[in-house]
Scaffold this active site. Structure first.
Site, PDB file in Angstrom:
ATOM      1  N   HIS A   1       0.853  -1.196   0.000  1.00 46.15           N
ATOM      2  CA  HIS A   1       0.000   0.000   0.000  1.00 46.15           C
ATOM      3  C   HIS A   1       0.883   1.237   0.000  1.00 46.15           C
ATOM      4  O   HIS A   1       1.933   1.248   0.630  1.00 46.15           O
ATOM      5  CB  HIS A   1      -0.903   0.008   1.250  1.00 46.15           C
TER       6      HIS A   1
ATOM      7  N   ASP B   1      -7.879  -5.415   0.069  1.00 46.80           N
ATOM      8  CA  ASP B   1      -8.397  -6.265  -1.001  1.00 46.80           C
ATOM      9  C   ASP B   1      -8.012  -7.734  -0.870  1.00 46.80           C
ATOM     10  O   ASP B   1      -8.499  -8.558  -1.638  1.00 46.80           O
ATOM     11  CB  ASP B   1      -7.896  -5.741  -2.359  1.00 46.80           C
TER      12      ASP B   1
END
Ligand code: CMC
Length: 428
Positions: free
Chosen positions: A308, A365
């Site tokens: 991320h 996700d």
């Protein structure tokens, strides 16, 4: 942003020294204001991917990526995920405060009253290619809302923006469910205003096949929690897109439609679909987890659902989602073998220095796809669920920007490295 301009940093450059103001954020973080840099020094900044650039001041969401903290309007995501509902969280994100019971009822009633779509719009959706990716189709449908609801397209009129807010929130699940049903060749199901927001979406999607009883309640809770966890994430790619498009004074429908397109990419919201496809590929090819990770490390592919831009520690949303995934799979009669595979893949990656040295952890996700699949959503609908969840955030940022006295059209600079001036052939 503090208006205390006494803190400054000095930039020493060939022409002299420039003092730049430093603003202090709510949590003590510092931001250097560069507004005078170009005018004073003739220099711009180069920051690919805006990794170090704050393009606005915002009161909506706070993230501390190193500590794994995410808060909407000051409330920790862990509390909201467990104790709030999607509509209450959406209200909080959009309007800034948790609603009183009467305010929540009024919000919910308005959404019910606006959940249907115009008949012409239904015909337009039905005419789109039924095997097209649902993200493409919902983006197109949301864009056309500007034409079907053209009394709510003026970003400078607060009443129109409020009307558009309700219409977007109310109609997106109806649009998404219709697109899904078209893709499986089934007739659309009209909204049922006796149901809550989440149950209505599940029923419009699955009709009589929607789970009932205890499993139905669990699915409602799970979808609601996933939507809460996705509701905002400050200046991510799709939200930044909504702001950029809105900054030209384009209407909110066009801006959100652009946000949906930005979300569709596999580096952003499309990762939930990509994770599932990756897990299926590992299962179907029979490759070992160790060999798969070697391919990732050799840069033949990315480990989807990992890494991320902001979190350099566990994504707090992924912790909640992992717990939810085990609850769903424990209670489901056909537990998904891909969940077991995902658990093994995560454990192996977290023991590998390639991932730990780069601070690559599971993101939001990594487990969502496994949950959606168990519920019966096809893979290409996963990112649509992300979009329904992220809608309050997009709306909140559009609204915040529209009334921000400091806002200007988004217009980044560039570092030009192309050809110097040259003459057109035959012109000297
Ligand atoms: N698998 C393997 N290596 C990775 C991964 C990954 N998933 N993510 C980052 N890296 C490596 C990358 O190769 C680089 O290594 P090196 O320094 O040796 O060149 C280093 O880690 C830093 O990566 P980066 O590309 O500079 O990081 P970024 O902040 O630009 O990208 C990201 C962030 C999310 C796009 C990236 O981590 C990624 O592609 N992840 C997989 C896709 C994904 O799961 N996306 C969902 C993000 S969370 C939800 C959302 O935003 O919608």
């Amino acid at each position: 942003m503090s208006d205390d301009k006494e803190r400054t940093v000095e930039l020493h450059y060939e022409g002299g020294v420039l003092k730049l103001p430093v603003f202090t954020g709510t949590e003590g973080e510092s931001t250097i204001e560069l507004k005078t840099l170009l005018g004073s020094t003739g220099m711009t900044t180069l920051d690919p991917g805006f990794g170090n650039t704050a393009s606005c001041s915002s009161k909506i969401t706070y993230i501390d990526g190193a500590a794994g903290i995410l808060r909407y309007r000051g409330y920790p995501i862990e509390d909201l995920a467990v104790h709030s509902t999607f509509l209450e969280t959406a209200y909080l994100v959009i309007y800034g405060e948790l609603p009183e019971p009467g305010q929540l009822k009024e919000f919910s009633d308005k959404l019910r009253d606006n959940s249907d779509i115009p008949a012409e719009m239904g015909a337009f959706i039905d005419a789109m290619p039924r095997n097209g990716h649902p993200m493409t189709l919902i983006s197109s449908a949301v864009n056309t809302l500007a034409a079907y609801c053209d009394d709510s397209v003026d970003p400078g009129d607060e009443n129109q923006v409020e009307l558009a807010t309700i219409r977007l929130m109310a109609k997106l699940p109806t649009i998404a469910a219709r697109i899904y049903r078209n893709s499986i060749g089934e007739a659309p199901i009209a909204p049922d205003t006796s149901l809550d927001y989440v149950d209505n979406f599940i029923r419009m999607t699955f009709g009589d096949k929607a789970p009932t009883g205890e499993l139905g309640e669990l699915f409602n809770k799970a979808v609601g929690m996933l939507l809460v966890l996705h509701a905002d994430h400050e200046l991510n790619c799709s939200t930044a897109t909504v702001r950029v498009v809105g900054s030209s004074l384009a209407d909110i429908y066009s801006s959100v439609s652009a946000g949906i397109n930005a979300l569709s990419g596999p580096s952003h919201g499309g990762a939930n679909q990509a994770v599932l496809e990756m897990l299926e590929e590992i299962r179907d090819s029979g490759i070992s987890i160790e060999d798969f990770l070697e391919k990732v490390k050799a840069r033949e592919m990315r480990l989807m659902g990992f890494g991320h831009r902001v979190y350099k520690n566990f994504d707090p949303r992924s912790k909640e989602i992992k717990v939810l995934a085990s609850q769903i799979l424990d209670r489901h009669e056909n537990p998904d073998e891909l969940f077991a595979l995902a658990l093994k893949l995560e454990a192996a990656a977290l023991q590998d220095s390639y991932f730990t040295e780069r601070k690559l952890y599971p993101n939001v996700d990594f487990y969502t796809g496994v949950i959606y699949r168990t519920m019966g959503f096809p893979t290409n609908m996963f990112t649509v669920l992300f979009a329904i969840g992220r809608l309050p955030g997009w709306i909140a940022h559009f609204r915040e920007q529209a009334v921000d006295p400091a806002f200007r059209i988004a217009r980044p600079r560039q570092h030009y490295i192309g050809a110097a001036e040259r003459r057109y052939p035959g012109q000297g």
